[in-house]
Design a protein around this motif. Structure first.
Motif, mmCIF file in Angstrom:
data_model
loop_
_atom_site.group_PDB
_atom_site.id
_atom_site.type_symbol
_atom_site.label_atom_id
_atom_site.label_comp_id
_atom_site.label_asym_id
_atom_site.label_seq_id
_atom_site.Cartn_x
_atom_site.Cartn_y
_atom_site.Cartn_z
ATOM 1 N N VAL A 73 -1.154 5.217 -12.756
ATOM 2 C CA VAL A 73 -0.187 4.973 -11.688
ATOM 3 C C VAL A 73 -0.078 6.192 -10.778
ATOM 4 C CG1 VAL A 73 2.252 4.562 -11.183
ATOM 5 C CG2 VAL A 73 1.101 3.252 -12.983
ATOM 6 N N ALA A 74 -0.069 7.378 -11.358
ATOM 7 C CA ALA A 74 -0.015 8.594 -10.551
ATOM 8 C C ALA A 74 -1.234 8.695 -9.646
ATOM 9 C CB ALA A 74 0.079 9.818 -11.454
ATOM 10 N N ARG A 75 -2.395 8.339 -10.163
ATOM 11 C CA ARG A 75 -3.619 8.363 -9.354
ATOM 12 C C ARG A 75 -3.527 7.333 -8.225
ATOM 13 N NH1 ARG A 75 -9.434 8.563 -9.867
ATOM 14 N NH2 ARG A 75 -10.104 8.488 -7.685
ATOM 15 N N ALA A 76 -3.056 6.126 -8.543
ATOM 16 C CA ALA A 76 -2.940 5.086 -7.520
ATOM 17 C C ALA A 76 -1.953 5.497 -6.434
ATOM 18 C CB ALA A 76 -2.513 3.773 -8.169
ATOM 19 N N ARG A 77 -0.834 6.098 -6.836
ATOM 20 C CA ARG A 77 0.164 6.553 -5.862
ATOM 21 C C ARG A 77 -0.436 7.623 -4.942
ATOM 22 N NH1 ARG A 77 3.820 7.913 -9.181
ATOM 23 N NH2 ARG A 77 5.232 6.130 -8.975
ATOM 24 N N LYS A 78 -1.175 8.539 -5.512
ATOM 25 C CA LYS A 78 -1.820 9.590 -4.721
ATOM 26 C C LYS A 78 -2.810 8.989 -3.725
ATOM 27 C CE LYS A 78 -4.830 13.643 -5.282
ATOM 28 N NZ LYS A 78 -5.531 14.502 -6.285
ATOM 29 N N GLU A 79 -3.578 7.996 -4.179
ATOM 30 C CA GLU A 79 -4.558 7.364 -3.293
ATOM 31 C C GLU A 79 -3.861 6.621 -2.160
ATOM 32 O OE1 GLU A 79 -7.734 7.761 -3.381
ATOM 33 O OE2 GLU A 79 -7.985 8.748 -5.327
ATOM 34 N N ALA A 80 -2.733 5.975 -2.454
ATOM 35 C CA ALA A 80 -1.994 5.267 -1.413
ATOM 36 C C ALA A 80 -1.484 6.249 -0.355
ATOM 37 C CB ALA A 80 -0.838 4.497 -2.032
ATOM 38 N N LEU A 81 -0.944 7.372 -0.799
ATOM 39 C CA LEU A 81 -0.443 8.373 0.142
ATOM 40 C C LEU A 81 -1.559 8.911 1.027
ATOM 41 C CD1 LEU A 81 2.008 10.364 -2.170
ATOM 42 C CD2 LEU A 81 2.628 8.919 -0.211
ATOM 43 N N SER A 82 -2.726 9.138 0.429
ATOM 44 C CA SER A 82 -3.845 9.675 1.207
ATOM 45 C C SER A 82 -4.351 8.689 2.255
ATOM 46 C CB SER A 82 -4.997 10.072 0.274
ATOM 47 O OG SER A 82 -5.640 8.934 -0.265
ATOM 48 N N ARG A 83 -4.061 7.395 2.039
ATOM 49 C CA ARG A 83 -4.490 6.352 2.970
ATOM 50 C C ARG A 83 -3.369 5.920 3.909
ATOM 51 N NH1 ARG A 83 -7.614 6.054 -1.517
ATOM 52 N NH2 ARG A 83 -9.683 5.079 -1.378
ATOM 53 N N GLY A 84 -2.210 6.544 3.785
ATOM 54 C CA GLY A 84 -1.084 6.196 4.645
ATOM 55 C C GLY A 84 -0.493 4.834 4.357
ATOM 56 N N LEU A 85 -0.579 4.377 3.106
ATOM 57 C CA LEU A 85 -0.086 3.059 2.720
ATOM 58 C C LEU A 85 1.293 3.167 2.080
ATOM 59 C CD1 LEU A 85 -3.362 1.667 1.086
ATOM 60 C CD2 LEU A 85 -2.466 1.115 3.362
ATOM 61 N N GLU A 86 2.207 2.308 2.502
ATOM 62 C CA GLU A 86 3.535 2.252 1.899
ATOM 63 C C GLU A 86 3.522 1.220 0.780
ATOM 64 O OE1 GLU A 86 6.711 1.730 4.609
ATOM 65 O OE2 GLU A 86 6.092 3.388 5.937
ATOM 66 N N MET A 87 3.610 1.699 -0.447
ATOM 67 C CA MET A 87 3.570 0.832 -1.623
ATOM 68 C C MET A 87 4.618 1.321 -2.619
ATOM 69 S SD MET A 87 -0.609 0.785 -1.998
ATOM 70 C CE MET A 87 -0.625 -0.303 -3.431
ATOM 71 N N THR A 88 5.019 0.407 -3.497
ATOM 72 C CA THR A 88 5.952 0.751 -4.563
ATOM 73 C C THR A 88 5.195 0.816 -5.875
ATOM 74 O OG1 THR A 88 7.792 -0.342 -3.450
ATOM 75 C CG2 THR A 88 8.030 0.043 -5.819
ATOM 76 N N PHE A 89 5.374 1.909 -6.608
ATOM 77 C CA PHE A 89 4.672 2.086 -7.881
ATOM 78 C C PHE A 89 5.671 2.302 -9.011
ATOM 79 C CE2 PHE A 89 1.475 3.382 -4.777
ATOM 80 C CZ PHE A 89 0.349 2.725 -5.248
ATOM 81 N N LYS A 90 5.348 1.741 -10.156
ATOM 82 C CA LYS A 90 6.162 1.939 -11.350
ATOM 83 C C LYS A 90 5.246 2.004 -12.567
ATOM 84 C CE LYS A 90 10.228 -0.561 -9.632
ATOM 85 N NZ LYS A 90 11.190 -1.664 -9.901
ATOM 86 N N VAL A 91 5.687 2.741 -13.576
ATOM 87 C CA VAL A 91 5.023 2.720 -14.870
ATOM 88 C C VAL A 91 5.722 1.648 -15.697
ATOM 89 C CG1 VAL A 91 4.459 4.004 -16.963
ATOM 90 C CG2 VAL A 91 4.443 5.158 -14.729
ATOM 91 N N ALA A 92 4.994 0.604 -16.099
ATOM 92 C CA ALA A 92 5.623 -0.518 -16.777
ATOM 93 C C ALA A 92 4.606 -1.297 -17.597
ATOM 94 C CB ALA A 92 6.292 -1.451 -15.762
ATOM 95 N N ASP A 93 5.098 -1.907 -18.646
ATOM 96 C CA ASP A 93 4.324 -2.778 -19.527
ATOM 97 C C ASP A 93 4.321 -4.183 -18.918
ATOM 98 O OD1 ASP A 93 3.524 -4.515 -21.663
ATOM 99 O OD2 ASP A 93 4.201 -3.036 -23.131
ATOM 100 N N MET A 94 3.170 -4.793 -18.764
ATOM 101 C CA MET A 94 3.109 -6.126 -18.160
ATOM 102 C C MET A 94 3.893 -7.158 -18.972
ATOM 103 S SD MET A 94 -0.675 -7.751 -18.857
ATOM 104 C CE MET A 94 -1.701 -6.347 -18.464
ATOM 105 N N ARG A 95 4.090 -6.923 -20.265
ATOM 106 C CA ARG A 95 4.869 -7.839 -21.091
ATOM 107 C C ARG A 95 6.347 -7.788 -20.739
ATOM 108 N NH1 ARG A 95 2.399 -5.346 -26.505
ATOM 109 N NH2 ARG A 95 2.784 -3.538 -25.144
ATOM 110 N N GLN A 96 6.746 -6.780 -19.986
ATOM 111 C CA GLN A 96 8.137 -6.637 -19.570
ATOM 112 C C GLN A 96 8.273 -6.645 -18.046
ATOM 113 O OE1 GLN A 96 9.124 -2.953 -21.495
ATOM 114 N NE2 GLN A 96 9.000 -3.824 -23.557
#
Length: 249
Positions: A73-96
């Motif tokens: 998630v930290a890597r994905a958030r960093k990549e989004a910032l480098s591309r100027g993309l506004e996204m919401t990221f969370k660390v979460a279990d898909m079962r929840q």
């Protein structure tokens, strides 16, 4: 596994940026056909380092992305910032996912054979119930899944090579090993940086387990938890896509 290999996971692809664009375009086509054109609200419950989420956000969708791996998630958030993309990221279990994200999404996505990381049908059923709860009325769940076959070679050990990859001035040899035990198998991913003048060799590795659920089994579970119009789509991604719609009585 993904906490250990998040910094290098893009090397699984010959060209990760091309993969982001290609998969985003392919999934956008499915979303447009089943829900409508961008922008749609999309929840990616197994985003990894962002391969699908980044591509969909680039095409104008409102993307919320989560994963159990904090490093991914930290890597994905960093990549989004480098591309100027506004996204919401969370660390979460898909079962929840329902408890974490709430409801009202147009699309819930789990791509790249992520559901089989769960230990069996009971856990997959729990995740699918969460997908259903996260969707608005008439929203769709989209899952891409490896084609597990009853008669496939399940001898052990196996080695699958991704070949050589280049990262700056470094060359890596990327491969995985598989060890089967019934319907489950352990996967070890290796990124071997080769030795060269003034730079020692190194190995980055991670271990995970998969449950080999078939497409037909997954489609059955989707119907069981309430999805309707469940169908399989082929020839869009490198794996079959399964789509189910939430339609409450």
């Amino acid at each position: 596994m993904y906490d250990d290999i998040a910094s290098l996971y893009h090397l699984v692809y010959p060209n990760w940026n091309e993969a982001i664009a290609k998969q985003g375009t392919a999934l956008n086509g499915v979303i447009s056909n089943f829900v409508g054109a961008a922008p749609q609200s999309i929840l990616d419950v197994s985003c990894g380092i962002g391969t699908q989420a980044l591509g969909l956000a680039t095409l104008g969708h409102n993307v919320t992305a989560s994963d159990l791996s904090a490093a991914a998630v930290a890597r994905a958030r960093k990549e989004a910032l480098s591309r100027g993309l506004e996204m919401t990221f969370k660390v979460a279990d898909m079962r929840q996912c329902a408890q974490t994200h709430g409801s009202g999404f147009d699309v819930v996505l789990s791509a790249d054979n992520s559901l089989p990381h769960l230990s069996g049908e009971d856990e997959i059923r729990v995740a699918l119930q969460g997908f259903y709860q996260c969707l608005r009325q008439d929203g769709v769940a989209i899952v891409s899944l490896r084609e597990y076959l009853e008669d496939e070679d399940r001898s052990s050990p196996q080695m699958w090579s991704y070949g050589f990859r280049y990262e700056g001035s470094d060359r890596y040899f990327v491969f995985q090993t598989r060890d089967w035990n019934g319907n489950t198998y352990d996967v070890a991913m290796y990124f071997v940086r080769e030795v060269k003048q003034g730079s020692p060799a190194s190995v980055t590795a991670g271990l995970s387990r998969y449950y080999a659920i078939t497409v037909d089994q997954l489609m059955f579970l989707l119907r069981e938890v309430g999805f309707t119009n469940v169908q399989r789509l082929d020839g869009i991604l490198h794996q079959p896509i399964i789509v189910g719609r939430r339609i409450d009585a």
